[in-house]
Design a protein around this motif. Structure first.
Motif, PDB file in Angstrom:
ATOM      1  N   GLU A  45       0.834  -1.205   0.000  1.00  0.00           N
ATOM      2  CA  GLU A  45       0.000   0.000   0.000  1.00  0.00           C
ATOM      3  C   GLU A  45       0.867   1.253   0.000  1.00  0.00           C
ATOM      4  OE1 GLU A  45      -4.051   1.459   2.199  1.00  0.00           O
ATOM      5  OE2 GLU A  45      -2.466   0.641   3.486  1.00  0.00           O
ATOM      6  N   SER A  46       1.921   1.236   0.807  1.00  0.00           N
ATOM      7  CA  SER A  46       2.836   2.376   0.871  1.00  0.00           C
ATOM      8  C   SER A  46       3.551   2.575  -0.465  1.00  0.00           C
ATOM      9  CB  SER A  46       3.864   2.139   1.981  1.00  0.00           C
ATOM     10  OG  SER A  46       4.833   3.163   2.003  1.00  0.00           O
ATOM     11  N   GLN A  98       0.981   4.259  -2.886  1.00  0.00           N
ATOM     12  CA  GLN A  98       0.126   5.340  -2.402  1.00  0.00           C
ATOM     13  C   GLN A  98       0.184   6.614  -3.252  1.00  0.00           C
ATOM     14  OE1 GLN A  98       1.190   6.943   1.460  1.00  0.00           O
ATOM     15  NE2 GLN A  98       3.339   6.390   1.191  1.00  0.00           N
ATOM     16  N   PHE A  99       1.310   6.853  -3.940  1.00  0.00           N
ATOM     17  CA  PHE A  99       1.422   8.069  -4.734  1.00  0.00           C
ATOM     18  C   PHE A  99       1.159   7.828  -6.223  1.00  0.00           C
ATOM     19  CE2 PHE A  99       4.305   8.922  -1.052  1.00  0.00           C
ATOM     20  CZ  PHE A  99       3.506   9.900  -0.469  1.00  0.00           C
ATOM     21  N   GLU A 100       0.661   6.627  -6.539  1.00  0.00           N
ATOM     22  CA  GLU A 100       0.305   6.326  -7.923  1.00  0.00           C
ATOM     23  C   GLU A 100      -1.145   6.734  -8.151  1.00  0.00           C
ATOM     24  OE1 GLU A 100       2.234   5.228 -10.412  1.00  0.00           O
ATOM     25  OE2 GLU A 100       3.934   5.377  -9.028  1.00  0.00           O
ATOM     26  N   SER A 101      -1.352   7.802  -8.908  1.00  0.00           N
ATOM     27  CA  SER A 101      -2.703   8.341  -9.088  1.00  0.00           C
ATOM     28  C   SER A 101      -3.633   7.401  -9.848  1.00  0.00           C
ATOM     29  CB  SER A 101      -2.631   9.688  -9.816  1.00  0.00           C
ATOM     30  OG  SER A 101      -1.995   9.526 -11.080  1.00  0.00           O
ATOM     31  N   LYS A 108      -5.828   2.527  -7.008  1.00  0.00           N
ATOM     32  CA  LYS A 108      -6.588   2.695  -5.766  1.00  0.00           C
ATOM     33  C   LYS A 108      -6.670   1.357  -5.048  1.00  0.00           C
ATOM     34  CE  LYS A 108     -11.091   4.032  -3.860  1.00  0.00           C
ATOM     35  NZ  LYS A 108     -12.493   4.413  -4.180  1.00  0.00           N
ATOM     36  N   LYS A 161       8.281  -1.604  -7.206  1.00  0.00           N
ATOM     37  CA  LYS A 161       7.072  -0.889  -7.624  1.00  0.00           C
ATOM     38  C   LYS A 161       6.932  -0.911  -9.140  1.00  0.00           C
ATOM     39  CE  LYS A 161       6.791   3.668  -7.703  1.00  0.00           C
ATOM     40  NZ  LYS A 161       6.637   5.092  -7.297  1.00  0.00           N
TER      41      LYS A 161
END
Length: 212
Positions: A18-19, A22-25, A28, A108
């Motif tokens: 999740e971390s 988290q900044f991948e627009s 979700k 990632k």
């Protein structure tokens, strides 16, 4: 927006993924589940696009759960998550419908590539896993093409062993002595690289040694 859910009984793994995302627009995280039961319950309400599924769960193993989930939700894309690169695990969960297989040390970038691949109806395997499967496949082909030469009598003894006949029964059927049967058995074990009679049966089936 790609909806991703995670099923893993290790909180640190779920939090780590999740971390990472988290900044991948475009991503979700719609759910995090610690068991098969919680996954089944949650997905009955809302299905993600992709489920990252741990193989080792406390109630149902991920390999069986994968098949169950895809029976309920055929459009779901499942990527197996595991600490193991054992090809048996890989082949079993892919056979049950998984679209990919990732080790838990994935990056990632690789995770995002896996999402893109499976959502395009492709299959994603990490390069080292692909190589292991290829090596195993080539090894099997090589073994199968190098069939040992067996004499007619050795084939007869091997066929009888495959029928679970005893040494005495084989001797009576082939009109030879029990000692000769055992000599043929030992020769077969040596030629086929088996450890015992069970191994002889397995190799005979795998290499189709009793076919004409």
């Amino acid at each position: 927006m790609i909806k991703v859910a995670i099923t893993d009984d290790h909180l640190l793994v779920m939090q780590g993924i999740e971390s990472m995302l988290q900044f991948e627009s475009s991503i979700k995280i719609t759910g995090k589940y610690s068991s098969a039961e919680k996954t089944l319950e949650a997905l009955s309400e809302e299905q993600p696009d992709v489920l990252l599924l741990d193989i080792n769960l406390p109630d149902i193993n991920g390999i069986d759960l994968c098949k169950q989930l895809l029976g309920l939700y055929p459009e779901l894309k499942i990527i197996a998550l595991s600490s193991h690169d054992d090809t048996n695990f890989v082949k079993r969960i892919l056979k049950n419908g998984a679209s990919g297989y990732l080790l838990k040390n994935t990056s990632k970038e690789e995770l995002l590539e896996a999402f893109e691949t499976v959502l395009s109806d492709g299959q994603y395997l990490q390069p080292n896993i692909q190589q292991k499967l290829l090596n195993q496949s080539l090894g099997t082909q090589k073994r199968n093409t190098l069939k040992p030469k067996l004499t007619r009598r050795e084939k007869e003894v091997l066929a009888a062993i495959c029928e679970e006949m005893t040494t005495q029964e084989i001797a009576e059927q082939l009109f030879i002595s029990p000692k000769t049967v055992e000599t043929h058995r030992m020769n077969l074990i040596s030629k086929l690289g088996a450890r015992n009679s069970v191994g002889l049966v397995k190799i005979a089936i795998e290499q189709e040694l009793l076919k004409d």
